[in-house]
Design a protein around this motif. Structure first.
Motif, PDB file in Angstrom:
ATOM      1  N   SER A  95      -6.263  -3.396  -6.558  1.00 41.16           N
ATOM      2  CA  SER A  95      -7.529  -4.059  -6.244  1.00 41.16           C
ATOM      3  C   SER A  95      -7.442  -4.840  -4.940  1.00 41.16           C
ATOM      4  O   SER A  95      -8.459  -5.110  -4.299  1.00 41.16           O
ATOM      5  CB  SER A  95      -7.933  -5.005  -7.388  1.00 41.16           C
ATOM      6  N   PHE A  96      -6.229  -5.212  -4.525  1.00 40.54           N
ATOM      7  CA  PHE A  96      -6.007  -5.867  -3.238  1.00 40.54           C
ATOM      8  C   PHE A  96      -5.683  -4.860  -2.129  1.00 40.54           C
ATOM      9  O   PHE A  96      -5.438  -5.258  -0.995  1.00 40.54           O
ATOM     10  CB  PHE A  96      -4.855  -6.872  -3.348  1.00 40.54           C
ATOM     11  N   GLY A  97      -5.623  -3.585  -2.467  1.00 37.46           N
ATOM     12  CA  GLY A  97      -5.260  -2.582  -1.479  1.00 37.46           C
ATOM     13  C   GLY A  97      -3.775  -2.454  -1.254  1.00 37.46           C
ATOM     14  O   GLY A  97      -3.335  -1.853  -0.272  1.00 37.46           O
ATOM     15  N   ILE A  98      -2.971  -3.009  -2.165  1.00 39.06           N
ATOM     16  CA  ILE A  98      -1.511  -2.917  -2.053  1.00 39.06           C
ATOM     17  C   ILE A  98      -1.071  -1.599  -2.663  1.00 39.06           C
ATOM     18  O   ILE A  98      -1.119  -1.412  -3.877  1.00 39.06           O
ATOM     19  CB  ILE A  98      -0.825  -4.090  -2.768  1.00 39.06           C
ATOM     20  N   THR A  99      -0.651  -0.668  -1.823  1.00 39.84           N
ATOM     21  CA  THR A  99      -0.320   0.674  -2.291  1.00 39.84           C
ATOM     22  C   THR A  99       1.128   1.076  -2.030  1.00 39.84           C
ATOM     23  O   THR A  99       1.584   2.091  -2.553  1.00 39.84           O
ATOM     24  CB  THR A  99      -1.240   1.712  -1.620  1.00 39.84           C
ATOM     25  N   ASP A 100       1.840   0.298  -1.224  1.00 36.99           N
ATOM     26  CA  ASP A 100       3.204   0.689  -0.853  1.00 36.99           C
ATOM     27  C   ASP A 100       4.242   0.234  -1.871  1.00 36.99           C
ATOM     28  O   ASP A 100       3.982  -0.629  -2.717  1.00 36.99           O
ATOM     29  CB  ASP A 100       3.565   0.103   0.508  1.00 36.99           C
ATOM     30  N   ALA A 101       5.425   0.797  -1.760  1.00 33.65           N
ATOM     31  CA  ALA A 101       6.571   0.385  -2.560  1.00 33.65           C
ATOM     32  C   ALA A 101       7.155  -0.909  -1.990  1.00 33.65           C
ATOM     33  O   ALA A 101       6.925  -1.239  -0.822  1.00 33.65           O
ATOM     34  CB  ALA A 101       7.632   1.489  -2.556  1.00 33.65           C
ATOM     35  N   PRO A 102       7.907  -1.665  -2.807  1.00 30.81           N
ATOM     36  CA  PRO A 102       8.453  -2.950  -2.334  1.00 30.81           C
ATOM     37  C   PRO A 102       9.226  -2.855  -1.026  1.00 30.81           C
ATOM     38  O   PRO A 102       9.107  -3.739  -0.162  1.00 30.81           O
ATOM     39  CB  PRO A 102       9.363  -3.375  -3.490  1.00 30.81           C
ATOM     40  N   GLU A 103      10.031  -1.801  -0.843  1.00 25.43           N
ATOM     41  CA  GLU A 103      10.846  -1.716   0.361  1.00 25.43           C
ATOM     42  C   GLU A 103      10.014  -1.557   1.632  1.00 25.43           C
ATOM     43  O   GLU A 103      10.481  -1.861   2.736  1.00 25.43           O
ATOM     44  CB  GLU A 103      11.864  -0.565   0.249  1.00 25.43           C
ATOM     45  N   ALA A 104       8.763  -1.091   1.497  1.00 17.09           N
ATOM     46  CA  ALA A 104       7.868  -1.001   2.649  1.00 17.09           C
ATOM     47  C   ALA A 104       6.989  -2.241   2.792  1.00 17.09           C
ATOM     48  O   ALA A 104       6.552  -2.569   3.896  1.00 17.09           O
ATOM     49  CB  ALA A 104       6.991   0.249   2.531  1.00 17.09           C
ATOM     50  N   LEU A 105       6.737  -2.941   1.688  1.00 10.77           N
ATOM     51  CA  LEU A 105       5.880  -4.130   1.724  1.00 10.77           C
ATOM     52  C   LEU A 105       6.598  -5.346   2.312  1.00 10.77           C
ATOM     53  O   LEU A 105       6.040  -6.076   3.131  1.00 10.77           O
ATOM     54  CB  LEU A 105       5.399  -4.474   0.305  1.00 10.77           C
ATOM     55  N   ILE A 106       7.827  -5.572   1.864  1.00 11.79           N
ATOM     56  CA  ILE A 106       8.536  -6.816   2.199  1.00 11.79           C
ATOM     57  C   ILE A 106       8.678  -7.025   3.710  1.00 11.79           C
ATOM     58  O   ILE A 106       8.419  -8.135   4.207  1.00 11.79           O
ATOM     59  CB  ILE A 106       9.900  -6.858   1.476  1.00 11.79           C
ATOM     60  N   PRO A 107       9.051  -6.012   4.505  1.00 14.65           N
ATOM     61  CA  PRO A 107       9.179  -6.248   5.954  1.00 14.65           C
ATOM     62  C   PRO A 107       7.861  -6.583   6.634  1.00 14.65           C
ATOM     63  O   PRO A 107       7.862  -7.068   7.775  1.00 14.65           O
ATOM     64  CB  PRO A 107       9.736  -4.906   6.472  1.00 14.65           C
ATOM     65  N   ARG A 108       6.718  -6.372   5.972  1.00 11.76           N
ATOM     66  CA  ARG A 108       5.404  -6.603   6.589  1.00 11.76           C
ATOM     67  C   ARG A 108       4.826  -7.967   6.225  1.00 11.76           C
ATOM     68  O   ARG A 108       3.727  -8.311   6.689  1.00 11.76           O
ATOM     69  CB  ARG A 108       4.447  -5.489   6.157  1.00 11.76           C
ATOM     70  N   TRP A 109       5.517  -8.754   5.419  1.00 14.08           N
ATOM     71  CA  TRP A 109       4.965 -10.039   4.991  1.00 14.08           C
ATOM     72  C   TRP A 109       4.655 -10.963   6.163  1.00 14.08           C
ATOM     73  O   TRP A 109       3.652 -11.669   6.149  1.00 14.08           O
ATOM     74  CB  TRP A 109       5.921 -10.727   4.012  1.00 14.08           C
ATOM     75  N   ASN A 110       5.512 -10.968   7.173  1.00 12.22           N
ATOM     76  CA  ASN A 110       5.319 -11.893   8.298  1.00 12.22           C
ATOM     77  C   ASN A 110       4.099 -11.554   9.147  1.00 12.22           C
ATOM     78  O   ASN A 110       3.620 -12.393   9.911  1.00 12.22           O
ATOM     79  CB  ASN A 110       6.564 -11.919   9.191  1.00 12.22           C
ATOM     80  N   GLN A 111       3.574 -10.328   9.033  1.00  7.55           N
ATOM     81  CA  GLN A 111       2.401  -9.922   9.814  1.00  7.55           C
ATOM     82  C   GLN A 111       1.135  -9.848   8.965  1.00  7.55           C
ATOM     83  O   GLN A 111       0.124  -9.307   9.395  1.00  7.55           O
ATOM     84  CB  GLN A 111       2.639  -8.536  10.454  1.00  7.55           C
ATOM     85  N   THR A 112       1.182 -10.398   7.754  1.00  9.57           N
ATOM     86  CA  THR A 112       0.063 -10.251   6.816  1.00  9.57           C
ATOM     87  C   THR A 112      -0.682 -11.565   6.626  1.00  9.57           C
ATOM     88  O   THR A 112      -0.081 -12.572   6.239  1.00  9.57           O
ATOM     89  CB  THR A 112       0.580  -9.767   5.445  1.00  9.57           C
ATOM     90  N   PRO A 113      -2.006 -11.597   6.890  1.00  8.27           N
ATOM     91  CA  PRO A 113      -2.777 -12.822   6.621  1.00  8.27           C
ATOM     92  C   PRO A 113      -2.941 -13.045   5.117  1.00  8.27           C
ATOM     93  O   PRO A 113      -2.921 -12.092   4.321  1.00  8.27           O
ATOM     94  CB  PRO A 113      -4.132 -12.539   7.281  1.00  8.27           C
ATOM     95  N   LEU A 114      -3.103 -14.291   4.727  1.00  8.34           N
ATOM     96  CA  LEU A 114      -3.273 -14.622   3.316  1.00  8.34           C
ATOM     97  C   LEU A 114      -4.686 -14.275   2.842  1.00  8.34           C
ATOM     98  O   LEU A 114      -5.656 -14.397   3.594  1.00  8.34           O
ATOM     99  CB  LEU A 114      -3.012 -16.108   3.083  1.00  8.34           C
ATOM    100  N   ARG A 115      -4.782 -13.838   1.594  1.00  8.97           N
ATOM    101  CA  ARG A 115      -6.074 -13.591   0.951  1.00  8.97           C
ATOM    102  C   ARG A 115      -6.192 -14.524  -0.257  1.00  8.97           C
ATOM    103  O   ARG A 115      -5.268 -15.278  -0.570  1.00  8.97           O
ATOM    104  CB  ARG A 115      -6.183 -12.121   0.536  1.00  8.97           C
TER     105      ARG A 115
END
Length: 356
Positions: A95-115
């Motif tokens: 529902s938040f559009g989170i579709t990737d696996a953890p190993e692909a999500l974690i490196p992108r945290w620093n470039q992600t705005p908060l919702r």
């Protein structure tokens, strides 16, 4: 000093990968100091009093909702929550559009705005309960009655989701229509229905996107319902969904009426009621739906004539318990990278972490 992350992990959820050690290594590689918490610890509430710079939850919808409700109940806690979906349906993450696996999500945290993540509260004379996903009455509540998990099931996530959709289709096909008396922000609705879901997120159960336009952070709930005249259309939609496995993009939106609102009142007459993935114990519902209860309903519907049914309907309405469902004031900050990681560099990073 590196920021501190508290990792809450359900090691038995869904695909059970990555493992505890793999998750810790991935998060540390992203620059965090990690404190590990098992999601099933009885003192988890107290353990989340220790503030970090980020709370991370790795698990399915039940684990994510559990941690979110703990954080929302702590007025002093304002730490963002990052979601790593490793469950079966992963409705909250999707529902938040989170579709990737953890190993692909974690490196992108620093470039992600908060919702933002809103939450709701259901009130009745039995008390109140918070929810993240939604409140369900009728067919989907009955079809999602908790069953013992078969940990030896080798068929995986897709099989379990499709099996859930088949069970839901069966429940819809055989559902006895219920008279719906509901008020949404002052607007009264009355109709014969086979499904009612009050949703904070867009999908529920075995990945059923019953409220496609729902936004988990807009401080609104979506009341989704199916009338008896649209039962066949819903069955056809489910047939297409089951046939196409997990690809909802092919079959289109469901034939479900949706009305947004922040305060909903329902005259609850004892039909099956689910709050998130739990079946609260309330008057008229001593346990979750049972086979004996279902059999009794079938027998009752066969022997009762039309006059008896009308009398029973009037009695149910007169004795109905009012359940008020509304959006709570507080929201949670969510770190939610959307879509798929792109580019050769991202793909190489994922492969490198899998090898390590």
């Amino acid at each position: 000093m590196a920021p501190k992350a508290i990792l809450v992990h359900n090691a038995s959820a869904g695909i059970r990968e990555p493992t505890k050690d793999q998750l810790i290594a991935l998060i540390e590689a992203a620059g965090f100091r990690v404190k590990y918490r098992n999601s099933k610890r009885p003192d988890l509430d107290a353990k989340l009093d220790n503030r970090g710079d980020l709370v991370i939850v790795a698990g399915g919808d039940g684990t994510i909702a559990k941690v979110a409700k703990i954080l929302l109940a702590k007025p002093e806690q304002n730490t963002p929550l990052a979601i790593l979906p490793i469950g079966t349906a992963n409705n909250i993450a999707l529902s938040f559009g989170i579709t990737d696996a953890p190993e692909a999500l974690i490196p992108r945290w620093n470039q992600t705005p908060l919702r933002k993540l809103s939450h709701g509260v259901a009130h009745a004379h039995w008390g109140e309960q918070r929810f993240i996903e939604g409140v369900g009455l009728g067919s989907l509540a009955e079809a999602t009655t908790p069953k013992p998990k078969d940990k030896s099931d080798p068929k995986g996530r897709k099989h379990r989701i499709n099996a859930g959709r088949v069970a839901f289709r069966h429940a819809i096909k055989h559902a006895k229509p219920e008279r719906l008396y509901i008020t949404v922000d002052g607007t009264r609705i009355e109709d014969e229905v086979v499904l009612i879901e009050i949703l904070n997120i867009s999908q529920v159960g075995p990945r059923l996107r019953l409220a496609p336009n729902a936004d988990p952070g807009d401080n609104l709930l979506d009341v989704a319902y199916v009338t008896t005249e649209h039962r066949d259309a819903l069955l056809e939609w489910l047939d297409a969904l089951i046939h196409d496995d997990l690809d909802e993009g092919i079959v289109g939106p469901p034939p479900v009426a949706t009305i947004p609102g922040s305060k909903i009142t329902i005259a609850w007459n004892g039909m099956d009621l689910r709050i998130d993935d739990k079946f609260p114990l309330m008057p008229g519902q001593a346990t979750a739906p049972s086979e004996a209860k279902k059999d009794a309903r079938k027998k009752e519907s066969k022997v009762a004539d039309e006059a008896e049914e009308k009398a029973k309907e009037k009695a149910r309405r007169d004795n109905a318990d009012l359940v008020t469902i509304e959006i709570a004031e507080r929201q949670l900050k969510i770190l939610a990278p959307q879509g798929k990681a792109e580019g050769a560099a991202a793909k190489r990073a994922v492969k490198k972490e899998k090898r390590s």
